[in-house]
Design an enzyme around this catalytic site. Structure first.
Site, mmCIF file in Angstrom:
data_model
loop_
_atom_site.group_PDB
_atom_site.id
_atom_site.type_symbol
_atom_site.label_atom_id
_atom_site.label_comp_id
_atom_site.label_asym_id
_atom_site.label_seq_id
_atom_site.Cartn_x
_atom_site.Cartn_y
_atom_site.Cartn_z
ATOM 1 N N GLU A 241 25.804 -36.178 -11.290
ATOM 2 C CA GLU A 241 25.759 -37.770 -10.800
ATOM 3 C C GLU A 241 27.144 -38.126 -11.059
ATOM 4 O O GLU A 241 27.423 -39.176 -10.238
ATOM 5 C CB GLU A 241 24.568 -38.259 -11.413
ATOM 6 C CG GLU A 241 23.084 -37.630 -10.847
ATOM 7 C CD GLU A 241 21.911 -38.283 -11.105
ATOM 8 O OE1 GLU A 241 21.880 -39.488 -10.704
ATOM 9 O OE2 GLU A 241 21.109 -38.014 -12.017
ATOM 10 N N HIS A 257 16.700 -13.316 -22.753
ATOM 11 C CA HIS A 257 15.847 -12.383 -22.206
ATOM 12 C C HIS A 257 16.044 -12.281 -20.796
ATOM 13 O O HIS A 257 15.127 -11.596 -19.757
ATOM 14 C CB HIS A 257 14.424 -12.797 -22.398
ATOM 15 C CG HIS A 257 14.124 -13.043 -23.778
ATOM 16 N ND1 HIS A 257 13.682 -11.814 -24.710
ATOM 17 C CD2 HIS A 257 14.409 -13.709 -24.480
ATOM 18 C CE1 HIS A 257 13.450 -12.186 -25.777
ATOM 19 N NE2 HIS A 257 14.109 -13.345 -26.120
ATOM 20 N N LYS A 351 17.106 -40.809 0.254
ATOM 21 C CA LYS A 351 15.918 -41.696 0.060
ATOM 22 C C LYS A 351 15.868 -42.641 1.408
ATOM 23 O O LYS A 351 14.532 -42.901 1.838
ATOM 24 C CB LYS A 351 16.189 -42.801 -1.078
ATOM 25 C CG LYS A 351 15.946 -41.977 -2.384
ATOM 26 C CD LYS A 351 16.218 -43.051 -3.634
ATOM 27 C CE LYS A 351 15.956 -42.063 -4.899
ATOM 28 N NZ LYS A 351 15.930 -43.026 -6.202
HETATM 29 C C1 F6R Z 1 20.260 -42.561 -10.275
HETATM 30 C C2 F6R Z 1 19.473 -41.638 -10.466
HETATM 31 C C3 F6R Z 1 18.477 -41.007 -10.155
HETATM 32 C C4 F6R Z 1 17.090 -41.844 -10.003
HETATM 33 C C5 F6R Z 1 16.046 -41.057 -9.238
HETATM 34 C C6 F6R Z 1 14.695 -41.856 -9.407
HETATM 35 O O1 F6R Z 1 20.918 -43.184 -11.438
HETATM 36 O O2 F6R Z 1 19.691 -41.335 -11.837
HETATM 37 O O3 F6R Z 1 18.210 -39.840 -10.737
HETATM 38 O O4 F6R Z 1 16.812 -41.977 -11.186
HETATM 39 O O5 F6R Z 1 16.400 -41.099 -7.944
HETATM 40 O O6 F6R Z 1 14.833 -43.249 -9.176
HETATM 41 P P1 F6R Z 1 14.178 -44.182 -9.928
HETATM 42 O O7 F6R Z 1 14.709 -43.867 -11.417
HETATM 43 O O8 F6R Z 1 14.570 -45.466 -9.678
HETATM 44 O O9 F6R Z 1 12.778 -44.095 -10.023
#
Ligand code: F6R
Length: 357
Positions: A241, A257, A351
């Protein structure tokens, strides 16, 4: 000097971090202290005797705290901690489940779906979020909401997303009081950040040295079951990330293993692997022996093998010492690639696309 980038140029590191990832990292000890204060103020109206299992449901940066809790509680709690990264919950979840629904944004659809199921099943829900839909729903439904400050990336909010779960479990008697351990943790993080910060030159800065090793290589992180396993996963995620680069992780003794057999072919690909083994003084003695043997098996096949030892006294301090080193490493690797560590365009894109339905 790598890729024409000199990690001893502090201004260059700062210029590469417009989203302030390094500032968020620096503030981790204060974040943990604030997280403890916020969680202490939460009222919980059930007791340990009513709880048979603890579940953390969340994704990505909001789930890794659950994994850290699982390992932390492993040798302390009389009930299991399970992490759920899905839209749905396992069948065993019921009124005897303490369920932490964790979403930093409060808008992650998988977590919202799991929350709705947990409500249907009558689980004892506690929400951990900055707000969003999850915060609104939980407030309307009358569940306790641990509201943490927003404004940083979820992956930089590990203090906010882990510490409250420990505090709540301790409050109801599912874990021993962690106050002293959290103090030890924040004290140790304050020492560590002085060694890892951008002003410390490569020659004395372990995170900058590791980033240099990872540059133009494929990082492979090995952890150990029950101690550093989640930290290995965390390093991998942070490299993905923050540096926008691939990385892989595996855990001993399991990797002895299967994975250990896979260091013969293709030779040119193996030569791109840069292996880091995360070590802790609590690693099982037989696993320590396994690490020594495993190193000799892979060392000539790969680009390099580096061992990184945890530091600090308490379990939390030692775990976070490695997490912190990996976090800084991933940001310096982003500098080497000339990439802003903060944006996660591909996660946002996914998203958005899913929200169009
Ligand atoms: C972004 C990150 C992502 C979010 C994930 C879930 O920094 O680390 O892995 O954590 O998309 O989003 P949230 O945490 O807002 O539920």
């Amino acid at each position: 000097m790598t890729n024409g980038v000199d990690l001893n140029q502090e201004a260059l590191i700062a210029g590469n971090d417009p989203g302030g990832m390094l500032k968020a990292l620096w503030n981790l000890p204060e974040q943990c202290e604030e997280a403890e204060r916020i969680a202490q103020a939460i009222d919980v109206n059930f007791t340990a005797t009513e709880i048979k299992n603890v579940m953390v449901t969340g994704l990505g940066g909001s789930a890794i705290g659950g994994d850290l809790l699982r390992v932390y509680a492993g040798d302390k709690a009389a009930v299991p901690v399970i992490v759920n990264r899905d839209y749905t919950l396992p069948a065993f979840v019921d009124a005897s489940t303490l369920l932490f629904a964790v979403s930093y944004s409060g808008n992650t659809e998988e977590t919202l779906s799991a929350y709705a199921q947990a409500k249907e099943k009558g689980a004892k829900i506690i929400v951990l979020t900055t707000g969003g839909k999850l915060g609104q729903l939980a407030e309307a439904d009358g569940y306790p909401v641990i509201k943490v400050p927003g404004g940083i990336s979820p992956r930089a909010a590990t203090g906010y997303l882990l510490i409250p779960t420990i505090v709540i479990m301790a409050k109801i008697g599912l874990l021993p009081d962690a106050g002293d351990e959290i103090k030890d943790l924040t004290g140790h993080l304050r020492v560590l950040r002085e060694h890892l910060k951008p002003a410390v030159p490569v020659e004395q800065n372990l995170a900058k040295q590791l980033a240099t090793k990872f540059y133009n290589r494929l990082p492979v992180i090995w952890g150990v079951s029950g101690t550093t396993e989640v930290v290995a996963q965390r390093w991998k995620g942070q490299i993905n990330e923050n540096a926008k680069a691939p990385a892989y992780w595996a855990v001993l003794p399991e990797l002895n293993h299967n994975e250990i057999v896979g260091f013969e072919k293709p030779e040119n690909v193996l030569k791109q692997l840069e292996v880091v083994i995360l070590r802790d003084r609590a690693d099982h003695p037989r696993v320590q022996k396994r690490i020594e043997i495993s190193k000799t098996i892979i060392k000539d096949a790969v680009s390099g093998v580096t061992e990184v030892y945890s530091s600090g006294n308490s379990t939390l301090a030692r775990t976070f010492s490695l997490t912190y080193t990996g976090d800084y490493t991933s940001v310096y690797l982003a500098t080497l690639y000339g990439i802003d560590p903060t944006p996660v365009k591909m996660i946002d894109f996914l998203k958005q696309k899913l929200a169009e339905d």
